[in-house]
Scaffold this active site. Structure first.
Site, short mmCIF file in Angstrom:
data_model
loop_
_atom_site.label_atom_id
_atom_site.label_comp_id
_atom_site.label_asym_id
_atom_site.label_seq_id
_atom_site.Cartn_x
_atom_site.Cartn_y
_atom_site.Cartn_z
N GLU A 187 -0.92 -1.03 -7.81
CA GLU A 187 -0.65 0.41 -7.94
C GLU A 187 -1.43 1.01 -9.10
O GLU A 187 -1.83 2.17 -9.05
CB GLU A 187 0.84 0.65 -8.12
CG GLU A 187 1.66 0.32 -6.89
CD GLU A 187 3.15 0.45 -7.12
OE1 GLU A 187 3.77 1.29 -6.46
OE2 GLU A 187 3.69 -0.28 -7.98
N LYS B 56 7.00 9.63 -4.95
CA LYS B 56 5.85 8.81 -4.55
C LYS B 56 5.77 8.88 -3.03
O LYS B 56 6.72 8.55 -2.32
CB LYS B 56 6.02 7.36 -5.00
CG LYS B 56 4.81 6.49 -4.66
CD LYS B 56 5.00 5.05 -5.10
CE LYS B 56 4.82 4.93 -6.59
NZ LYS B 56 4.71 3.53 -7.03
#
Length: 118
Positions: free
Chosen positions: A21, A98
């Site tokens: 990520e 997200k």
């Protein structure tokens, strides 16, 4: 008392606990709501008398650009800066989402919200 809400601020950032990520990044959505006394600005029609949403957007983008493992941490930083920099704000609430999180399922988004009062 009045409120100003910025909806669906789109940001690309590198938050998350996984190393990947931090390398590939992800799309995020931020929503921000502030409350304060907007009486003077409603009468004066002057930017100096209100809560400047351009300033709010700048805070969100700058804080989203700093990598964190947790969305809670990013949300807390945004709230703290809003209260520090814009004295007219009495209450702030932020939602950090997200988009398409890597959680092994078909989930559109995961969101965290935090609020603070002066």
């Amino acid at each position: 008392m009045g409120s100003i809400k910025l909806k669906n601020i789109k940001v690309f950032a590198y938050h998350g606990c996984l190393d990947e990520e931090g390398k590939i990044g992800s799309d995020y959505r931020v929503d921000l709501k502030v409350k304060g006394d907007l009486t003077n600005s409603a009468k004066s029609d002057e930017l100096a008398d209100t809560i400047d949403y351009v300033h709010l957007n700048k805070i969100v983008k700058e804080e989203m650009a700093m990598r964190s493992k947790l969305l809670e941490t990013v949300a807390e930083r945004i709230n703290n800066r809003v209260l520090q920099e814009i004295l007219m704000v009495q209450k702030v609430k932020v939602w950090v989402s997200k988009i398409n999180p890597p959680i092994g399922g078909n989930v559109a988004m995961v969101s965290v919200s935090r609020s603070k009062t002066r």
